[in-house]
Design an enzyme around this catalytic site. Structure first.
Site, mmCIF file in Angstrom:
data_model
loop_
_atom_site.group_PDB
_atom_site.id
_atom_site.type_symbol
_atom_site.label_atom_id
_atom_site.label_comp_id
_atom_site.label_asym_id
_atom_site.label_seq_id
_atom_site.Cartn_x
_atom_site.Cartn_y
_atom_site.Cartn_z
ATOM 1 N N ARG A 124 0.815 -1.221 0.000
ATOM 2 C CA ARG A 124 0.000 0.000 0.000
ATOM 3 C C ARG A 124 0.850 1.273 0.000
ATOM 4 O O ARG A 124 0.312 2.367 -0.205
ATOM 5 C CB ARG A 124 -1.035 -0.014 1.119
ATOM 6 N N ASP A 138 -1.528 8.731 7.275
ATOM 7 C CA ASP A 138 -1.714 7.576 8.123
ATOM 8 C C ASP A 138 -1.128 7.757 9.506
ATOM 9 O O ASP A 138 -0.083 8.345 9.679
ATOM 10 C CB ASP A 138 -1.078 6.340 7.482
#
Ligand code: 9D3
Length: 256
Positions: free
Chosen positions: A153, A168
């Site tokens: 990812r 994130d």
């Protein structure tokens, strides 16, 4: 980016990979993931991949030759991989920093450990030995999927909205703030008090400066509560440092 995964349970890897974000990235050819059945690299009639440990003891050990042959086949096809990762309880703990490092490589091989372990001589061709945490699993397949997911990812183009990768929590070092969606008020949801069913007023206020500050405070408060260890490595701005000092003061007053 290319991954080669060597396992005695290819279905454990293939099934989860078909779904979700990684599945779509594979379809779009952003990721190239090849799963290899270790038994295909045996030479005996019974396709044996394990044997008893020299010196005695319980359990079985993964034989070295099938793993070496699998690595040779991968190398013949794609050249020398930049990393050969063995998942094992003896590995160093897998972290977001490690995921970031691996995501910068063009080709990573994942060897899934099994049984009581892997013949020690295999480690001569292993560059990284990784554990995903201090709990006992039945084998290295789930850890290999965890590593694959976390690394893939970070590869540009895998996740649709790049913002969610950049923002994130672990890349900033704080836990996420609480999230809400409609409706603004929930009734009869089995909640002890009506207030628990309402979205915090500030989020409905349209005051973006107040919302930003509230989110910082909530993220810091949760992190202080649940993962104070993260605060040591967190990158905090001046406002966050001020909020954190206040939270710590409130806590010490309540505790004292
Ligand atoms: C250290 C545990 N060993 C003591 C005799 C036995 C053992 C337990 C579990 C040997 C292998 C396994 C299988 N686990 C993995 O292969 C594994 C794993 C894990 O169990 N926890 C966290 N990360 C990983 S990475 C591979």
């Amino acid at each position: 980016m290319r991954f080669d995964i060597v396992t005695i349970f290819p279905a454990m890897i293939e099934q989860p990979l078909a779904a979700g974000i990684l599945g779509r990235a594979i379809e779009r050819r952003v990721l190239d993931v090849r799963v290899h059945d270790l038994r295909d690299f045996t030479t005996d009639r019974h396709r044996v991949v394990d044997d008893m440990p020299y010196g005695g003891g319980p359990g079985m050990v993964l034989k070295p030759e099938p793993l070496f042959r699998a690595l040779d086949a991968i190398e013949a096809d794609a050249g020398r991989p930049r990393a050969v990762v063995l998942t094992s309880p003896q590995g160093v703990r897998f972290t977001q920093d490690e995921a970031r490092r691996l995501s910068g490589l063009p080709h990573v091989v994942l060897l899934c450990g099994r049984y009581e372990g892997v013949d020690e001589r295999v480690r001569a061709r292993v560059t990284d030995e990784i554990s995903i945490g201090d709990y006992v699993l039945s084998g290295g397949e789930l850890p290999a999927l965890v590593v694959l997911d976390a690394v893939a990812r970070l590869v540009p183009g895998v996740v649709g909205d790049e913002r969610s990768v950049v923002e994130d929590s672990f890349s900033r070092g704080l836990l996420d703030f609480p999230q809400y969606t409609r409706p603004a008020e929930l009734t009869a949801a089995g909640l002890a008090e009506p207030a628990a069913g309402r979205v915090p007023e500030v989020l409905l206020s349209g005051n973006h400066a107040a919302i930003r500050r509230w989110r910082k405070r909530e993220a810091l408060s949760r992190t202080l509560d649940r993962r104070p260890d993260l605060l040591a490595g967190a990158e905090l701005d001046a406002e966050e440092r001020e909020i954190l000092r206040e939270l710590e003061r409130l806590r010490s007053e309540r505790g004292a």
